[in-house]
Write a protein that holds these residues in place. Structure first.
Motif, PDB file in Angstrom:
ATOM      1  N   LEU A 134      31.473  49.782   5.883  1.00 50.13           N
ATOM      2  CA  LEU A 134      30.833  48.604   5.307  1.00 50.13           C
ATOM      3  C   LEU A 134      29.371  48.957   5.093  1.00 50.13           C
ATOM      4  O   LEU A 134      28.711  49.456   6.017  1.00 50.13           O
ATOM      5  CB  LEU A 134      30.970  47.395   6.237  1.00 50.13           C
ATOM      6  CG  LEU A 134      32.395  46.866   6.478  1.00 50.13           C
ATOM      7  CD1 LEU A 134      32.390  45.779   7.554  1.00 50.13           C
ATOM      8  CD2 LEU A 134      33.009  46.332   5.180  1.00 50.13           C
ATOM      9  N   ASP A 135      28.879  48.725   3.904  1.00 53.06           N
ATOM     10  CA  ASP A 135      27.511  49.080   3.550  1.00 53.06           C
ATOM     11  C   ASP A 135      27.196  50.544   3.867  1.00 53.06           C
ATOM     12  O   ASP A 135      26.091  50.885   4.315  1.00 53.06           O
ATOM     13  CB  ASP A 135      26.503  48.158   4.255  1.00 53.06           C
ATOM     14  CG  ASP A 135      26.564  46.730   3.727  1.00 53.06           C
ATOM     15  OD1 ASP A 135      27.030  46.533   2.589  1.00 53.06           O
ATOM     16  OD2 ASP A 135      26.154  45.811   4.466  1.00 53.06           O
ATOM     17  N   GLY A 136      28.185  51.405   3.676  1.00 52.66           N
ATOM     18  CA  GLY A 136      27.995  52.833   3.870  1.00 52.66           C
ATOM     19  C   GLY A 136      27.981  53.294   5.309  1.00 52.66           C
ATOM     20  O   GLY A 136      27.713  54.471   5.591  1.00 52.66           O
ATOM     21  N   VAL A 137      28.296  52.408   6.254  1.00 55.88           N
ATOM     22  CA  VAL A 137      28.292  52.732   7.683  1.00 55.88           C
ATOM     23  C   VAL A 137      29.728  52.836   8.181  1.00 55.88           C
ATOM     24  O   VAL A 137      30.532  51.924   7.940  1.00 55.88           O
ATOM     25  CB  VAL A 137      27.534  51.663   8.492  1.00 55.88           C
ATOM     26  CG1 VAL A 137      27.562  51.990   9.983  1.00 55.88           C
ATOM     27  CG2 VAL A 137      26.106  51.532   7.993  1.00 55.88           C
ATOM     28  N   LYS A 138      30.035  53.934   8.874  1.00 54.50           N
ATOM     29  CA  LYS A 138      31.367  54.070   9.450  1.00 54.50           C
ATOM     30  C   LYS A 138      31.509  53.183  10.678  1.00 54.50           C
ATOM     31  O   LYS A 138      30.627  53.149  11.545  1.00 54.50           O
ATOM     32  CB  LYS A 138      31.644  55.525   9.844  1.00 54.50           C
ATOM     33  CG  LYS A 138      32.214  56.364   8.727  1.00 54.50           C
ATOM     34  CD  LYS A 138      32.816  57.647   9.262  1.00 54.50           C
ATOM     35  CE  LYS A 138      33.463  58.426   8.122  1.00 54.50           C
ATOM     36  NZ  LYS A 138      34.080  59.686   8.618  1.00 54.50           N
ATOM     37  N   VAL A 153      39.166  54.910  22.171  1.00 58.19           N
ATOM     38  CA  VAL A 153      37.838  54.603  21.645  1.00 58.19           C
ATOM     39  C   VAL A 153      37.069  55.891  21.363  1.00 58.19           C
ATOM     40  O   VAL A 153      36.355  55.992  20.351  1.00 58.19           O
ATOM     41  CB  VAL A 153      37.067  53.694  22.615  1.00 58.19           C
ATOM     42  CG1 VAL A 153      35.670  53.405  22.080  1.00 58.19           C
ATOM     43  CG2 VAL A 153      37.824  52.385  22.835  1.00 58.19           C
ATOM     44  N   ARG A 154      37.209  56.897  22.217  1.00 61.55           N
ATOM     45  CA  ARG A 154      36.523  58.170  21.972  1.00 61.55           C
ATOM     46  C   ARG A 154      36.983  58.795  20.654  1.00 61.55           C
ATOM     47  O   ARG A 154      36.196  59.398  19.930  1.00 61.55           O
ATOM     48  CB  ARG A 154      36.757  59.121  23.146  1.00 61.55           C
ATOM     49  CG  ARG A 154      36.186  60.543  22.982  1.00 61.55           C
ATOM     50  CD  ARG A 154      34.713  60.592  22.583  1.00 61.55           C
ATOM     51  NE  ARG A 154      33.819  59.913  23.480  1.00 61.55           N
ATOM     52  CZ  ARG A 154      33.223  60.499  24.523  1.00 61.55           C
ATOM     53  NH1 ARG A 154      33.444  61.760  24.808  1.00 61.55           N
ATOM     54  NH2 ARG A 154      32.389  59.808  25.273  1.00 61.55           N
ATOM     55  N   MET A 155      38.253  58.641  20.320  1.00 64.25           N
ATOM     56  CA  MET A 155      38.738  59.153  19.040  1.00 64.25           C
ATOM     57  C   MET A 155      38.011  58.491  17.869  1.00 64.25           C
ATOM     58  O   MET A 155      37.673  59.152  16.883  1.00 64.25           O
ATOM     59  CB  MET A 155      40.252  58.936  18.914  1.00 64.25           C
ATOM     60  CG  MET A 155      41.076  59.894  19.746  1.00 64.25           C
ATOM     61  SD  MET A 155      42.854  59.543  19.644  1.00 64.25           S
ATOM     62  CE  MET A 155      43.169  59.850  17.913  1.00 64.25           C
ATOM     63  N   ALA A 159      35.472  60.284  15.169  1.00 61.55           N
ATOM     64  CA  ALA A 159      35.714  60.130  13.727  1.00 61.55           C
ATOM     65  C   ALA A 159      34.470  59.623  13.001  1.00 61.55           C
ATOM     66  O   ALA A 159      34.494  59.458  11.779  1.00 61.55           O
ATOM     67  CB  ALA A 159      36.883  59.174  13.492  1.00 61.55           C
ATOM     68  N   GLY A 160      33.401  59.353  13.756  1.00 60.99           N
ATOM     69  CA  GLY A 160      32.133  58.982  13.143  1.00 60.99           C
ATOM     70  C   GLY A 160      31.757  57.518  13.225  1.00 60.99           C
ATOM     71  O   GLY A 160      30.721  57.111  12.677  1.00 60.99           O
ATOM     72  N   ALA A 161      32.557  56.700  13.907  1.00 61.37           N
ATOM     73  CA  ALA A 161      32.255  55.274  13.987  1.00 61.37           C
ATOM     74  C   ALA A 161      30.951  55.031  14.738  1.00 61.37           C
ATOM     75  O   ALA A 161      30.740  55.575  15.822  1.00 61.37           O
ATOM     76  CB  ALA A 161      33.399  54.527  14.650  1.00 61.37           C
ATOM     77  N   GLN A 162      30.090  54.202  14.172  1.00 64.88           N
ATOM     78  CA  GLN A 162      28.835  53.832  14.820  1.00 64.88           C
ATOM     79  C   GLN A 162      28.873  52.428  15.410  1.00 64.88           C
ATOM     80  O   GLN A 162      28.051  52.092  16.260  1.00 64.88           O
ATOM     81  CB  GLN A 162      27.684  53.923  13.810  1.00 64.88           C
ATOM     82  CG  GLN A 162      27.461  55.323  13.272  1.00 64.88           C
ATOM     83  CD  GLN A 162      26.250  55.396  12.363  1.00 64.88           C
ATOM     84  OE1 GLN A 162      25.113  55.214  12.803  1.00 64.88           O
ATOM     85  NE2 GLN A 162      26.477  55.646  11.090  1.00 64.88           N
ATOM     86  N   GLN A 190      28.037  56.016  22.850  1.00 68.00           N
ATOM     87  CA  GLN A 190      26.740  55.871  22.193  1.00 68.00           C
ATOM     88  C   GLN A 190      26.890  55.174  20.840  1.00 68.00           C
ATOM     89  O   GLN A 190      26.430  55.646  19.803  1.00 68.00           O
ATOM     90  CB  GLN A 190      26.078  57.247  22.063  1.00 68.00           C
ATOM     91  CG  GLN A 190      25.836  57.880  23.435  1.00 68.00           C
ATOM     92  CD  GLN A 190      25.236  59.262  23.359  1.00 68.00           C
ATOM     93  OE1 GLN A 190      25.541  60.029  22.447  1.00 68.00           O
ATOM     94  NE2 GLN A 190      24.388  59.614  24.311  1.00 68.00           N
ATOM     95  N   MET A 191      27.530  54.016  20.893  1.00 67.49           N
ATOM     96  CA  MET A 191      27.769  53.208  19.695  1.00 67.49           C
ATOM     97  C   MET A 191      27.518  51.746  20.017  1.00 67.49           C
ATOM     98  O   MET A 191      27.472  51.345  21.189  1.00 67.49           O
ATOM     99  CB  MET A 191      29.210  53.389  19.199  1.00 67.49           C
ATOM    100  CG  MET A 191      30.269  53.059  20.238  1.00 67.49           C
ATOM    101  SD  MET A 191      31.953  52.883  19.577  1.00 67.49           S
ATOM    102  CE  MET A 191      32.187  54.384  18.647  1.00 67.49           C
ATOM    103  N   PHE A 192      27.335  50.951  18.979  1.00 70.39           N
ATOM    104  CA  PHE A 192      27.287  49.507  19.165  1.00 70.39           C
ATOM    105  C   PHE A 192      28.707  48.993  19.368  1.00 70.39           C
ATOM    106  O   PHE A 192      29.660  49.477  18.744  1.00 70.39           O
ATOM    107  CB  PHE A 192      26.676  48.819  17.938  1.00 70.39           C
ATOM    108  CG  PHE A 192      25.194  49.009  17.820  1.00 70.39           C
ATOM    109  CD1 PHE A 192      24.323  48.106  18.421  1.00 70.39           C
ATOM    110  CD2 PHE A 192      24.669  50.084  17.112  1.00 70.39           C
ATOM    111  CE1 PHE A 192      22.952  48.274  18.318  1.00 70.39           C
ATOM    112  CE2 PHE A 192      23.295  50.257  17.004  1.00 70.39           C
ATOM    113  CZ  PHE A 192      22.427  49.362  17.608  1.00 70.39           C
TER     114      PHE A 192
END
Length: 260
Positions: A134-138, A153-155, A159-162, A190-192
């Motif tokens: 969404l809006d260029g964010v994984k 969740v680590r997977m 995969a690049g999820a922020q 280390q993600m929201f």
């Protein structure tokens, strides 16, 4: 990027009322200038009436049409919590993600079914991650019980999820687990994390609320109590770059030693 989490008391088995509640909530979140609106788990039926199969959406048609229309009307992205959804005669606990143009950009069937609540006796488990942009964010989404499975969740993080969305119908008396698990998933990956729970009563379940928006340091940016409400927070994605450079757990991993 501003995110709104909708904590609602879903009406047990009252599907039409629940679509109306969702529409009102999305409108209110859009009025608060949210970019992304997130709903909770099984918001079309609640978790879950005995006749959930009969009440379930057929191939997600009503839900996708509803979310697509709402996204375009209110000009917001929607992470559509999850709904009871029939596919090829089987029942799934399914998420649909819709962008501001009304396009469905992500779908997910809950992978880890809650056996203490006999969810596995009623629903069919999914088998794939939900990574979308969404809006260029994984980003990624899971559902409720999935948050107890750190490997899953680590997977998503690898995969690049922020940003991770966790729609849930999490009951009392496990509010402490809800809070700790979601903060742990944020810190270790280390993600929201945007954790959106139900509140109120459904059958034998009393949902504990406590929806949270958590930053990658584990800091709670916004938190609900046990009542119906919409919480919001601005999310600064530059925080991720900062923490991943100062405490680089992804660089320091030893995957050759991990035998899961």
């Amino acid at each position: 990027m501003k995110i709104a989490a909708v904590q609602a008391a879903i009406r047990y088995g009252d599907v039409d009322a629940n679509y109306h509640i969702a529409d009102q909530a999305i409108e209110a979140a859009a009025a608060a200038e949210a970019d992304i609106v997130v709903l909770s788990e099984l918001w079309n039926t609640s978790f879950y009436p005995l006749n959930v199969y009969d009440l379930a959406d057929e191939e997600g048609k009503r839900t996708k049409a509803f979310l697509s229309d709402a996204a375009k009307r209110y000009h917001v992205h929607i992470v559509g919590g999850s709904v009871a959804n029939k596919k090829q005669g089987k029942l799934y606990n399914s998420t649909f993600v819709v962008d501001k143009t009304g396009e469905v950009v992500g779908e997910y069937d809950k992978v880890h079914l809650f056996t203490p609540g006999k969810e596995d006796m009623v629903f069919t488990a999914g088998n794939h991650l939900n990574i979308f942009e969404l809006d260029g964010v994984k980003m990624a989404s899971i559902i409720c019980y999935d948050v107890r499975f750190g490997e899953w969740v680590r997977m998503a993080a690898l995969a690049g999820a922020q940003i991770l969305f966790v729609p849930a119908a999490w009951p009392n008396p496990r509010l402490g687990h809800w809070q700790i698990l979601n903060q742990a998933r944020a810190i270790e990956n280390q993600m929201f994390v945007v954790a959106v729970n139900s509140c109120g009563q459904a059958g034998e379940y009393q949902f504990c609320g406590g929806s949270m928006i958590i930053d990658p340091w584990g800091k709670v940016l916004s938190q609900a109590d046990g009542r119906e409400q919409i919480i919001t927070s601005d999310v600064d994605l530059s925080v991720i770059k900062g923490i991943r450079s100062s405490i680089n757990v992804f660089r320091d991993r030893r995957p050759e030693l991990y035998h899961l």
